[in-house]
Design a protein around this motif. Structure first.
Motif: not given
Length: 249
Positions: A44-45, A50-53, A79-80, A207-208
């Motif tokens: 799930g990396k 993608g969520r962090v970006l 990711l884009a 967020d963490t």
């Protein structure tokens, strides 16, 4: 023969460490922090990154990502969607990234003004663990579906982590995953490292993870793991407020 193979391996790693050290110094001068993400395939990396970006883009941070695979540009396309600049790095069969590859892409592609670069390493908990990329922070991720004993099976990866992220925690119950046993195993190979629980599906932990990355970017000392390829001493002297302003594209 074994001695010869071992000597060659050590020579390759020594050359990589030298290149990584130089790259780390160069990136520090440019104000770029690199986050190296390691995990098995299917952890799930990519989804979590993608969520962090996306969250970083929402905050106006000058963030970019390199994603490495043996073949296809599938992960770069995913990711884009975050809105961040993304580049696919194809390794042509190599099971890990090396400092020379990262340097080449930093020189030829990294957008001007980028202050935070995420590197999604090849899905593999063995080879990538031995190669320093000149990163500021090394994060090792593992899904609850992989089993509590993985830190003991892959001690170099988990023992070199400066942050551990447990993914797919919404599946802990169905998978029968024992988080307490997992954390105990992590502590056996890497005492004191923080474990962040996450779920890309719900956004938990996103967020963490970003806050931990930003803290290191802004000069907070990263955890010192016992099996780090080399000491990670990259830091910035600016304050968080000043850095935040400098990260706006």
């Amino acid at each position: 023969m074994c001695d010869s193979v071992d000597e060659v391996t050590q020579a390759v790693l020594a050359k990589n460490d030298s290149l990584a050290a130089g790259l780390r110094e160069e990136l520090a001068r440019r104000g770029v922090s690199v986050v190296n993400l390691l995990s098995s395939p299917g952890s799930g990396k990519t989804e979590l990154l993608g969520r962090v970006l996306a969250r970083a883009v929402e905050r106006g941070l000058a963030v970019a990502a390199l994603t490495a695979d043996l073949a296809t540009e599938n992960d770069a396309d995913r990711l884009a969607r975050s809105g961040a600049p993304v580049k696919q790095l194809l390794t042509d069969g190599l099971c890990h990234l090396e400092a020379r590859q990262l340097r080449a892409h930093v020189e030829s592609w990294l957008p001007e003004g980028t202050s935070l670069l995420f590197v999604e390493n090849v899905g593999n908990l063995v080879c990538p663990a031995s190669y320093d990329l000149g990163e500021s922070l090394r994060i090792v991720l593992m899904a609850v579906t992989e089993g509590e004993d993985k830190p003991l099976k892959y001690p170099t990866a988990f023992g070199s982590a400066q942050l551990v992220v447990l993914t797919k925690t919404d599946l802990s119950g169905p998978a029968g995953f024992d988080e307490g046993a997992f954390e105990a195993n992590v502590r056996r190979v890497n005492p004191g490292v923080e474990v962040v629980r996450s779920c890309a599906r719900t956004g938990a932990g996103v967020d963490t993870v970003l806050e931990r990355v930003l803290a290191v970017r802004d000069g907070a000392p990263a955890h010192r793991p016992p099996l780090a390829p080399r000491p990670h001493t990259h830091s910035h002297t600016h304050t968080h407020e000043g850095a935040e302003a400098g990260l706006v594209s």
